[in-house]
Design a protein around this motif. Structure first.
Motif: not given
Length: 504
Positions: A222-235, A405-407
């Motif tokens: 469960l992450s944060g900080h970057q203000h992205r928007s995703f939910i997925t499986r990584i490996n 992410k948008v910067q």
């Protein structure tokens, strides 16, 4: 048994569905209303917030000026029934006293494995025993905070490397847990497609990818900080990060017997239920006082300086940008000023209230004045204008400022000089001229430049400022400096000419 995990992050104090100018689909009250109703569909629920909770809105600015015994935002989260909290980097912006007030009564719910020296007790991890199914949650905050934050706001604290700290607790978590959840106020520094291709400079600001590369014991991040928007499986690992300001949030449903899971990002714009009146009660009086405070008129412009198109303003300049530069140069007496135009900015009408200031400048940035050579000024401008690229004679935003992410905030404009850019030229060679008072700037001469504390410290983005001498620190929030500027200059006339010309 069906267990649901709800995760929010980067709520930034947005309680009501508004940015205090217009109604918007966001905020804690909308999310809380949904959660309290939706959790009844499952056997058990875990509610986790991953940081940047009590800073970042007009409301949090107002609360930071009050002498409060507790913070109504964390009290609201308790009304919703949150089980765990992670501290974000912006939790420190208003100082340790404010942070302690916000979290002291719920410190037993803070999961913190890598910040040493906090004034309250917090646990590195918690094991949630849900009818015999054990969820191990370990909490981390980005260890990059000392690179941005004012020293007085983190005095006596030590920020440890999350990857190293996880190794210290991994065996305990494996022995005590059926699944391991990393709750991290930090993001992914590499691609989330499973290939782990670096997507930013590997500064240790975001280390979720490194955690997954180093350890195979993690089930959920469960992450944060970057203000992205995703939910997925990584490996095979469920990884998620909600948008900022409560525009969406994570929902993960686990069948504890089969270990099968489903997941989604719940879009707040699709939530149609009326806000739960019991939740709202805590904020009714605070909101009334806030509205009075925000509507206080503090000054006037000679004309409206409304931002109709932020991209055009960045490309061609705008009176609003000129105004912010004027404030920075006025308070600092520096030769030059550098600043970014935030995506939230809307500009000002003639009559200016505190609300207008906080909408346009919601972050508690302070200012620093650095001494740098003329050559470093050129280097900084060259870095900034990599923001623009030409495609079929049309100016567009460089994809490096948009993915992953948008910067837009990493594009700066400069004042105190006039400069000319040619987008037809290669990166690093786009500056045609830089003049101060009509004369070309001496690349070997020392100058002073004022910029916000984030830009002055985060030299991974702008290496031109690395190791620069700090001439002066202005430890007052930029929003306060703007308010003070109006109090000293009741009617402000901003020049319309831009300090730069970009040719294409």
């Amino acid at each position: 048994m069906k267990l649901v995990i709800y995760q929010t992050s980067d709520l930034h104090g947005f309680v009501y569905p508004t940015n205090y100018v217009t109604e918007q689909s966001l905020g804690i009250l909308k999310i809380g209303t949904y959660i309290l109703k939706d959790e009844k569909n499952y056997d058990a629920a875990l509610k986790i917030d991953c940081g940047d909770l009590v800073q970042g809105s007009a409301l949090t600015h107002y609360l930071s000026k009050q002498k409060l015994d507790t913070n109504p935002i964390t009290e609201l989260m308790e009304d919703i029934g949150y089980d765990a909290y992670i501290l974000g980097n912006h939790e420190f912006n208003y100082g340790l006293d404010y942070l302690n007030t916000a979290y002291k009564d719920i410190s037993n719910k803070i999961i913190n494995a890598n910040i040493k020296g906090l004034a309250f007790d917090s646990k590195p991890y918690r094991i949630f025993d849900i009818n015999g199914f054990k969820v191990g949650c370990i909490g981390f905050t980005t260890s990059f905070i000392p690179n941005w934050e004012q020293e007085k706001n983190i005095e006596g604290l030590e920020f440890l490397n999350p990857v190293e700290v996880y190794g210290k607790y991994e065996q305990e978590l494996k022995e005590k847990s059926d699944i391991i959840v990393v709750c991290y106020h930090g993001g992914f520094e590499k691609s989330i497609d499973g290939n782990n291709t670096p997507t930013e400079k590997l500064t240790k600001e975001n280390q979720a990818s490194e955690l997954l590369e180093t350890y195979d014991s993690i089930d959920i991040v469960l992450s944060g900080h970057q203000h992205r928007s995703f939910i997925t499986r990584i490996n095979g690992v469920i990884c998620t990060q909600p948008m900022h300001n409560g525009q969406n949030f994570s929902k993960i449903v686990i069948d504890t017997e089969t270990k099968e899971s489903s997941y989604e990002l719940v879009n707040v714009s699709l939530l149609k239920d009326e806000i739960n009146k019991e939740l709202e009660k805590r904020f009714i009086e605070t909101n009334k006082e806030l509205q009075k405070y925000l509507d206080k008129e503090i000054g006037h412009f000679k004309n409206d300086i409304i931002l109709d198109n932020i991209f055009t303003a960045r490309l061609k300049g705008h009176q609003f940008i000129n105004f912010l530069h004027d404030v920075q140069l006025d308070v600092s007496n520096a030769d030059f000023s550098a600043l970014s135009l935030f995506d939230t900015a809307i500009g000002f009408k003639k009559n200016v209230s505190i609300r207008d200031v906080l909408i346009n400048y919601p972050y508690p940035n302070t200012l620093k004045v650095l001494k740098i050579k003329g050559s470093k000024v050129k280097e900084a401008i060259e870095k900034s204008v990599t923001y623009f690229v030409l495609e079929n004679n049309e100016v567009k935003i460089n994809n490096e400022f948009l993915v992953p992410k948008v910067q837009n905030y990493n594009y700066d404009t400069f004042a105190g000089l006039t400069y000319e850019i040619d987008l037809n030229r290669d990166f690093g060679d786009r500056v045609i001229s830089m003049k101060k008072d009509g004369k070309e700037i001496d690349l070997n001469k020392d100058y002073t430049i004022v910029l916000n504390n984030y830009r002055a410290s985060n030299t991974a983005i702008y290496p031109a400022y690395e190791n620069a001498e700090v001439v002066k620190e202005i430890n007052m929030d930029m929003s306060e400096l703007i308010i003070d500027y109006f109090q000293r200059n009741k009617e402000v006339d901003v020049p319309s000419e831009s300090s730069y010309i970009i040719k294409y």
